[in-house]
Design an enzyme around this catalytic site. Structure first.
Site, short mmCIF file in Angstrom:
data_model
loop_
_atom_site.label_atom_id
_atom_site.label_comp_id
_atom_site.label_asym_id
_atom_site.label_seq_id
_atom_site.Cartn_x
_atom_site.Cartn_y
_atom_site.Cartn_z
N ARG A 1 -2.16 -40.53 2.23
CA ARG A 1 -3.36 -41.23 2.74
C ARG A 1 -3.38 -42.66 2.19
O ARG A 1 -3.17 -42.89 1.00
CB ARG A 1 -4.62 -40.48 2.31
CG ARG A 1 -5.94 -41.15 2.71
CD ARG A 1 -6.52 -41.99 1.59
NE ARG A 1 -7.87 -42.48 1.91
CZ ARG A 1 -8.52 -43.38 1.17
NH1 ARG A 1 -7.95 -43.89 0.10
NH2 ARG A 1 -9.71 -43.78 1.51
N VAL A 2 -3.63 -43.60 3.05
CA VAL A 2 -3.74 -45.00 2.64
C VAL A 2 -5.16 -45.45 2.89
O VAL A 2 -5.72 -45.22 3.97
CB VAL A 2 -2.73 -45.87 3.42
CG1 VAL A 2 -2.97 -47.35 3.17
CG2 VAL A 2 -1.30 -45.49 3.03
N GLY A 3 -5.76 -46.09 1.90
CA GLY A 3 -7.13 -46.57 2.06
C GLY A 3 -7.17 -48.00 2.57
O GLY A 3 -6.21 -48.51 3.15
N ASP A 4 -8.28 -48.65 2.34
CA ASP A 4 -8.48 -50.02 2.82
C ASP A 4 -7.81 -51.06 1.92
O ASP A 4 -7.46 -52.15 2.37
CB ASP A 4 -9.98 -50.33 2.92
CG ASP A 4 -10.71 -50.08 1.59
OD1 ASP A 4 -10.31 -49.16 0.85
OD2 ASP A 4 -11.68 -50.80 1.30
N SER B 1 -9.80 -45.21 -11.70
CA SER B 1 -9.76 -45.54 -10.27
C SER B 1 -8.66 -46.52 -9.91
O SER B 1 -8.51 -46.88 -8.75
CB SER B 1 -11.11 -46.11 -9.84
OG SER B 1 -11.33 -47.38 -10.43
N THR C 1 -14.76 -52.22 -2.18
CA THR C 1 -14.54 -50.92 -2.83
C THR C 1 -15.42 -49.92 -2.10
O THR C 1 -16.37 -50.30 -1.42
CB THR C 1 -14.90 -50.93 -4.33
OG1 THR C 1 -16.30 -51.20 -4.48
CG2 THR C 1 -14.13 -51.99 -5.09
N GLY D 1 -12.89 -46.25 2.05
CA GLY D 1 -11.93 -47.11 2.72
C GLY D 1 -11.87 -46.91 4.22
O GLY D 1 -11.66 -47.85 4.98
N1 ASP Z 1 -11.61 -48.14 -1.29
C1 ASP Z 1 -10.77 -47.20 -1.96
C2 ASP Z 1 -10.10 -46.33 -0.94
O1 ASP Z 1 -10.72 -45.94 0.03
C3 ASP Z 1 -11.40 -46.32 -2.95
C4 ASP Z 1 -12.63 -46.75 -3.62
O2 ASP Z 1 -12.90 -47.93 -3.74
O3 ASP Z 1 -13.35 -45.89 -4.12
O4 ASP Z 1 -8.97 -45.96 -1.18
#
Ligand code: ASP
Length: 363
Positions: A241-244, A82, A264, A267
């Protein structure tokens, strides 16, 4: 869950307590108890990270150097699918990494998003903070910047991650030409193997895709606070794609007057609710880290109106986790769903704790 621990030395009487400064006017706790050892809190896959962070701080190191060094252990570990090297790729099979850092004492922030080819995006985020007038660099520009700073571009897609990706691609549709392992008769190593960080598989974005990221925050005995979040993001995501995780205020927030929080999980839900910033602001009002995390998670529940993201009882069908620490060294973690854990280092000892939660997972 109470997060007050006896590693914090308290003395009766206000005479021994130090004021934290002007932030008291904004509602920050007016007094600060004396901590004697550093405290670090992280997502469950950060058990070694919190230990390293506390060790570095105890040795006189800076809180940001400490947490970044802590998460580097996971970024370079091919077994954590991850984060960093070995992370699961996007739809096209490219590993795109997101990371942010915040340094409380200098109010510094740096981040990178959709960065390819660099094993330690947290270090690149730190370089953005230290060597540019910007906060966030993305994609090709982020990689060019990293190269200019001496980072090496490498292939981050491990064989294990690649095979999980091709199996996912094969299972996407039964009307395309890709054969599933059953159809091709080939056993795909890795796909059904438990992740070495079991908790990461407990949660899923959609029942299939494992979720995971590492967030690590730390406070030193002087009350200086830093945090970092780093991830390969949502597996099989749409390229770009950009997450949090690289969004300051979403996947990470640090205010040296108050505390730090990171996240986590899904996001998109964290971005829409300015998650980590909300947790820090709630702590500013005097809420404990755990209660602040739970309250911010309730906002996610309120914001989750899409039927496709809700279970039959209207609850989010995904999980989000918050990890927080305040200036006093109180710490906590919470998730929407039960069963999640997080890592903490206090008094020189690291362990995993159960996260507080909003809803009990059945079965
Ligand atoms: N928070 C992360 C995202 O959305 C992924 C995750 O923690 O599973 O990119």
């Amino acid at each position: 869950m109470s997060t007050r621990r006896d590693f914090i030395k308290t003395t009766a009487g206000v005479g021994t307590m130090a004021a934290v400064g002007p932030s008291a006017l904004l509602g920050a706790p007016a007094v600060r108890r004396q901590m004697v050892t550093p405290v670090s809190v992280a997502s469950s896959n950060g058990i070694e990270s919190v230990a390293r962070a506390c060790e570095i701080i105890a040795g006189g190191g800076d809180t940001l150097d400490a947490v970044v060094s802590g998460v580097n252990l996971v970024e370079i570990d091919p077994n954590d699918t991850s984060v960093g090297y070995g992370g699961l790729p996007n739809l096209d099979g490219a590993v795109q990494l997101d990371s942010s850092v915040m340094h409380g004492p200098t109010r510094g922030a740096g981040a990178v998003a959709a960065l390819e080819g660099i094993k330690t995006p947290s270090k690149v985020a730190m370089a953005v903070m230290q060597y540019t007038d910007h906060v966030l660099l993305v994609g090709e520009g982020a990689q060019k910047f990293a190269l200019s700073m001496g980072f090496e571009v490498e292939d981050l897609l491990t064989e294990r991650a690649r095979r999980r990706w091709i199996e996912w691609r094969a299972r996407m549709s039964d009307t395309d030409d890709y054969l599933t392992p059953e159809e091709s008769g080939e056993r795909i190593e890795g796909f059904t193997e438990p992740d070495s960080y079991g908790d990461a598989l407990l949660d899923s974005h959609d029942g299939v895709r494992p979720q995971g990221t590492i967030n690590c925050n730390a406070v030193d005995p002087a009350g200086n606070i830093s945090g970092v979040t780093t991830t390969s993001g949502l597996a099989w995501k749409i390229p770009g794609r950009v997450g949090d995780s690289p969004i300051v205020g979403a996947g990470l927030y640090v205010d040296n007057d108050v505390g730090a929080c990171g996240s986590t999980g899904r996001g998109e839900a964290v971005i829409k609710t300015c998650g980590s910033h909300s947790v820090v602001e709630l702590m500013r009002t005097g809420m404990s880290p755990t209660d602040a995390c739970l309250e911010a998670l309730r906002r996610i529940v309120t914001f989750t109106v899409e039927p496709r993201l809700r279970d039959e009882q209207g609850r989010p069908s995904f999980n989000v986790n918050y990890y927080a620490v305040n200036k006093n060294g109180d710490w906590g973690g919470a998730a929407i769903w039960s069963g999640a854990r997080f890592a903490v280092c206090v008094d020189g000892e690291s362990r995993r704790e159960d996260s507080a939660y909003l809803f009990e997972r059945q079965g």
